[in-house]
Write a protein that holds these residues in place. Sequence first.
Motif, mmCIF file in Angstrom:
data_model
loop_
_atom_site.group_PDB
_atom_site.id
_atom_site.type_symbol
_atom_site.label_atom_id
_atom_site.label_comp_id
_atom_site.label_asym_id
_atom_site.label_seq_id
_atom_site.Cartn_x
_atom_site.Cartn_y
_atom_site.Cartn_z
ATOM 1 N N ILE A 98 0.827 -1.204 0.000
ATOM 2 C CA ILE A 98 0.000 0.000 0.000
ATOM 3 C C ILE A 98 0.860 1.251 0.000
ATOM 4 O O ILE A 98 1.733 1.409 0.868
ATOM 5 N N CYS A 99 0.616 2.138 -0.971
ATOM 6 C CA CYS A 99 1.343 3.407 -0.997
ATOM 7 C C CYS A 99 0.633 4.409 -0.092
ATOM 8 O O CYS A 99 -0.544 4.707 -0.293
ATOM 9 N N ILE A 100 1.372 4.925 0.898
ATOM 10 C CA ILE A 100 0.751 5.838 1.863
ATOM 11 C C ILE A 100 0.539 7.233 1.266
ATOM 12 O O ILE A 100 -0.173 8.050 1.850
ATOM 13 N N LYS A 101 1.148 7.486 0.104
ATOM 14 C CA LYS A 101 0.963 8.801 -0.549
ATOM 15 C C LYS A 101 -0.286 8.793 -1.436
ATOM 16 O O LYS A 101 -1.204 9.569 -1.231
ATOM 17 N N CYS A 102 -0.295 7.910 -2.431
ATOM 18 C CA CYS A 102 -1.373 7.943 -3.433
ATOM 19 C C CYS A 102 -2.438 6.891 -3.178
ATOM 20 O O CYS A 102 -3.397 6.787 -3.940
ATOM 21 N N LYS A 103 -2.279 6.095 -2.111
ATOM 22 C CA LYS A 103 -3.274 5.098 -1.694
ATOM 23 C C LYS A 103 -3.426 3.931 -2.683
ATOM 24 O O LYS A 103 -4.402 3.174 -2.603
ATOM 25 N N ILE A 138 6.097 3.692 0.026
ATOM 26 C CA ILE A 138 5.919 4.697 -1.017
ATOM 27 C C ILE A 138 6.237 4.050 -2.350
ATOM 28 O O ILE A 138 7.297 3.436 -2.512
ATOM 29 N N CYS A 139 5.313 4.192 -3.290
ATOM 30 C CA CYS A 139 5.472 3.523 -4.579
ATOM 31 C C CYS A 139 6.506 4.240 -5.449
ATOM 32 O O CYS A 139 6.875 5.388 -5.179
ATOM 33 N N GLY A 140 6.942 3.573 -6.492
ATOM 34 C CA GLY A 140 7.945 4.130 -7.394
ATOM 35 C C GLY A 140 7.523 5.466 -7.985
ATOM 36 O O GLY A 140 8.321 6.413 -8.035
ATOM 37 N N ASP A 141 6.262 5.553 -8.388
ATOM 38 C CA ASP A 141 5.746 6.793 -8.973
ATOM 39 C C ASP A 141 5.854 7.957 -7.998
ATOM 40 O O ASP A 141 6.289 9.055 -8.356
ATOM 41 N N CYS A 142 5.434 7.714 -6.753
ATOM 42 C CA CYS A 142 5.452 8.784 -5.751
ATOM 43 C C CYS A 142 6.883 9.155 -5.364
ATOM 44 O O CYS A 142 7.171 10.324 -5.075
ATOM 45 N N MET A 143 7.782 8.161 -5.372
ATOM 46 C CA MET A 143 9.196 8.445 -5.099
ATOM 47 C C MET A 143 9.755 9.371 -6.186
ATOM 48 O O MET A 143 10.443 10.353 -5.893
HETATM 49 ZN ZN ZN Z 1 2.091 6.230 -4.626
#
Ligand code: ZN
Lengths: 147, 147
Positions: A98-103, A138-143
Amino acid sequence: MADPKKRFEAIIQKLRDNGHKLTPQRLAIVKILAKSEGHPSVESIHVRIKKEFSTMSLATVYRNIVLIKSLGEVLELGFPDGSNRYDGNNPEPHPHVICIKCKKIVDPDLDSLDEMKKEVAVETNFKILNHRLDFFGICGDCMAAKV
Amino acid sequence: MADPKKRFEAIIQKLRDNGHKLTPQRLAIVKILAKSEGHPSVESIHVRIKKEFSTMSLATVYRNIVLIKSLGEVLELGFPDGSNRYDGNNPEPHPHVICIKCKKIVDPDLDSLDEMKKEVAVETNFKILNHRLDFFGICGDCMAAKV
DNA sequence: TGTTAATTGAAAAGCATTATTATTTGATTG
DNA sequence: CAATCAAATAATAATGCTTTTCAATTAACA
Ligand SMILES: [Zn+2]
Ligand SMILES: [Mn+2]
Ligand SMILES: [Mn+2]
Ligand SMILES: [Zn+2]
């Protein structure tokens, strides 16, 4: 990922077998759950269906999810903050990332869990029936999006 | 299991260092959290302390748990049904084994999780920050009690 | 097509947690 | 060892998601 069309048919058949009516609202909900792209929330299901059925009630989404859950055809990921996400494509318990930024919620491939389950059963003298494994990060996109 | 006395001192010191007052109510809550026998709930903490402080408010238990959580000194296990259980003896994320009959919660010994975390990070391209692993089942006592 | 029980939409209720507010109190200072 | 004052408390109201209620609608079956 299971074929969404096959999942749709399987869920519909289960509903029929148990004597439930196939209303347009219900079919719309099942269609979204069969794919479960991104692990939808009640709210996102409601918003999507409202475009087609403007009178669609939030209570109807909740009611149908309770029903489909009771048939074992959707996995509910309830979170402590009260939010819920669903996976009707794979209703068996499985790990999530689960990405805590973009859910965003992703299904990873992990097979070492069954062995772990056995270890725990032996060590604690429990009969293990179910489990829940979530990784938060945190997912790759959000990183990449980070300044 | 960490020494409850040491955990008590550690939490108290953390509170002092951050300029928080040490009220009798707060000390009573910290004392229970330091041991966290059976992973107590807000309600069970409240009931226990009421025996000594009859005016102890439920809101005070909530407030103090929020505070101690913010200091990283208690692990909150929130469940989708809205219930919460706490571990102030070991505030780092760790697996739990939960009896669905008697609600007992046990800490198993498991070390294969770190490796799993690395696997998931590589496979999904996430930076993993946290995790939650619960096994649900029936404990030995409840199995034996079954007719 | 008519009958009937399931389902729906809208609104009210339920319930664990959080916020509010007046009052009390722990800690600091001299 | 008081006086001071910001922090903490008790009691209660508010919040927000989910469930329930109930009259109206409708899918399924003959
Ligand atoms: Zn994300
Ligand atoms: Mn999934
Ligand atoms: Mn624990
Ligand atoms: Zn048990």
